[in-house]
Enzyme design. Structure first.
Site, mmCIF file in Angstrom:
data_model
loop_
_atom_site.group_PDB
_atom_site.id
_atom_site.type_symbol
_atom_site.label_atom_id
_atom_site.label_comp_id
_atom_site.label_asym_id
_atom_site.label_seq_id
_atom_site.Cartn_x
_atom_site.Cartn_y
_atom_site.Cartn_z
ATOM 1 N N SER A 95 0.811 -1.220 0.000
ATOM 2 C CA SER A 95 0.000 0.000 0.000
ATOM 3 C C SER A 95 0.850 1.278 0.000
ATOM 4 C CB SER A 95 -0.951 -0.042 1.194
ATOM 5 O OG SER A 95 -1.838 1.043 1.147
ATOM 6 N N ASP A 238 -1.946 6.493 -3.533
ATOM 7 C CA ASP A 238 -0.907 5.741 -2.822
ATOM 8 C C ASP A 238 -0.474 4.564 -3.711
ATOM 9 O OD1 ASP A 238 -3.132 4.073 -2.462
ATOM 10 O OD2 ASP A 238 -2.425 3.361 -0.521
ATOM 11 N N ASP A 240 -0.929 1.350 -3.944
ATOM 12 C CA ASP A 240 -1.848 0.350 -4.500
ATOM 13 C C ASP A 240 -3.183 0.981 -4.903
ATOM 14 O OD1 ASP A 240 -2.731 0.757 -1.877
ATOM 15 O OD2 ASP A 240 -3.517 -1.277 -1.709
ATOM 16 N N ASP A 242 -5.771 2.330 -3.622
ATOM 17 C CA ASP A 242 -7.094 2.229 -2.987
ATOM 18 C C ASP A 242 -7.475 3.560 -2.353
ATOM 19 O OD1 ASP A 242 -5.174 1.964 -1.003
ATOM 20 O OD2 ASP A 242 -6.311 0.490 0.154
HETATM 21 MG MG MG Z 1 -3.403 1.612 -0.045
#
Ligand code: MG
Length: 446
Positions: A95, A238, A240, A242
């Site tokens: 992440s 960020d 990843d 999400d």
């Molecule tokens: Mg993330």
């Protein structure tokens, strides 16, 4: 400490997060699934990603699962894919953590994050090493699907007023930080008819220009370009993807708690219904809910808790004050690209982001942490003492004490021997006072 933290298992790649660990987590998942079904495996752009993804694939095949390798995908893209096309998912990602980290996150068959209960079962298998090993002729098949991201992008487009957005021909500056959002966000925005200016848009697992955490101090170039180019909005993600953070048309950063509340306000103006957020979120969410005359449910910290509560009560919106917004019409998980498309919809409806942000009430926060040897014992005593007091207390996660003009949250860390103390009020002085009262209480008890 638990093997799976708030967001899966994380650590330094090839030191703690080794190929062996990835194999064993995948074998544990395969064993947990009774060696039946399919698992989609994707990864973010980290340098160690291919190594760990390959190991996870080997582990899942060894357990007898069919594996679909979806390649580099944002976490929400893997989740969207799992919901439609497989029985579980594995995302190799750390992440927002720094470059050298990696990790593994497990996805349930409905596309939401794996429940804590399921994670505990899988953790037991991981430590016991009692894995199902498929007999030679039943080891799994590996397939590849390079369409996951396109499927995901189209899913988002169909969840917003794409015709209205396309008419406006907006200009948007995008900083995906060389992370997984680089393969989706610029393409999504272009498909929505916008002119896209991309920085850090190449996938690069060494993250040469900024770390994967999109904090305002590393996004000054983005802010500058928004101003100079006369763009309607800036967005950064960020590692990843999400989560997403936004800059208004003047190049000003929109604080994440304000982002959450302004989106709630927008959603509730069109679709009245309950909303959900963790106890750590700002009272802005409560103000927005009261104004719209809807119910707000506070949950424990962690997007999985927010998502599951939203499913349970049929919430119209939910999210965390860290840029993780959840739109049930799309999927029950944090989704940075979906949040971006929704912000474009807001602007397309004639609202400036600066004005909507300014319409959300102002609050001030203070926070600190205290090192504690006996976390559960101290928390138990804190809880007992405040429950005997006169203030309203919420023990959903840690202890949150409500005052007339603010609150203080006393919460144990899930990963370190510390208690975090977090306070909010309408003035900075009062927030400091509430925080110090929390500190005094913990110090008296520990
Ligand atoms: Mg993330």
């Amino acid at each position: 400490m638990a093997f799976f933290g708030t967001n899966g298992v994380r650590g330094i790649a090839n030191e703690y997060i080794t190929p062996q660990l990835a194999i064993d987590v995948a074998r544990s998942l395969g064993t947990y699934m009774g060696s039946k079904g399919t698992v989609a495996i994707g990864r973010d752009t980290r340098a160690s990603g291919e190594m760990l993804k390959s190991a996870a694939i080997a582990g899942a095949l060894s357990a007898g699962l069919t594996v679909i390798d979806v390649g580099i995908c944002p976490t929400p893209s893997v989740q969207y894919y799992v919901k439609e096309h497989s029985d579980a998912g594995i995302v190799v990602t750390a992440s927002h953590n720094p470059r050298e980290y990696n990790g593994i996150k497990l996805i349930a068959g409905d596309g939401s994050e794996m429940s804590r209960e399921a994670e505990r079962e899988i953790e037991k298998l991981y430590y016991s090493k009692e894995f199902n090993a498929a007999s030679w002729e039943k080891t799994g098949d590996l397939r590849h699907d390079s369409n996951a991201n396109e499927f995901y992008i189209n899913g988002i487009i169909n969840s917003v007023d794409h015709e209205l957005i396309r008419e406006k021909k907006f200009k948007v500056v995008v900083d995906t930080g060389c992370g997984a959002g680089s393969v989706t966000l610029p393409f999504l925005i272009r498909k929505l008819g916008c002119e896209v200016i991309t920085i850090n848009g190449q996938t690069d697992g060494t993250f040469p220009w900024r770390n994967p955490e999109p904090t305002p101090d590393v996004l000054t170039e983005l802010a500058d370009i928004v101003k100079k180019s006369g763009a309607n909005m800036g967005v950064a993600q960020d590692g990843d993807a999400d989560r997403a953070v936004f800059f208004d048309e003047n190049g000003n950063f929109i604080e994440e708690e304000i982002q959450l509340a302004m989106m709630a306000k927008y959603v509730l103006a069109r679709n009245k219904g309950p909303i959900v957020t963790p106890v750590s979120s700002s009272s802005r969410m409560l103000d927005v809910a009261k104004e719209a005359d809807v119910e707000l449910t506070w949950t424990a910290v962690g997007s999985i808790n927010v998502a599951r509560k939203m499913m349970e009560i049929g919430a119209v919106f939910g999210g965390e004050g860290n840029g993780g917004l959840i739109f049930p019409e799309h999927q029950y998980c944090r989704d940075g690209a979906m949040a971006c498309a929704k912000f474009l919809e807001i602007i397309a409806n004639g609202q400036k982001l600066s004005e909507l942000a300014a319409s959300v009430p102002a609050y001030f926060n203070s926070k600190t942490k205290i090192r504690i040897d006996d976390l559960p014992g101290t928390m138990e005593h804190v809880k007992k003492e405040v429950l005997e007091g006169e203030n309203k207390v919420d023990t959903t996660d840690g202890v949150k004490i409500w005052y007339e003009d603010g609150w203080v949250l006393i919460r144990p860390s899930g990963t370190e021997p510390i208690i975090r103390i977090f306070a909010e009020s309408k003035s900075k002085e009062r927030a400091d006072t509430l925080m110090n009262e929390g500190v005094d209480l913990v110090n008296r008890i520990k």
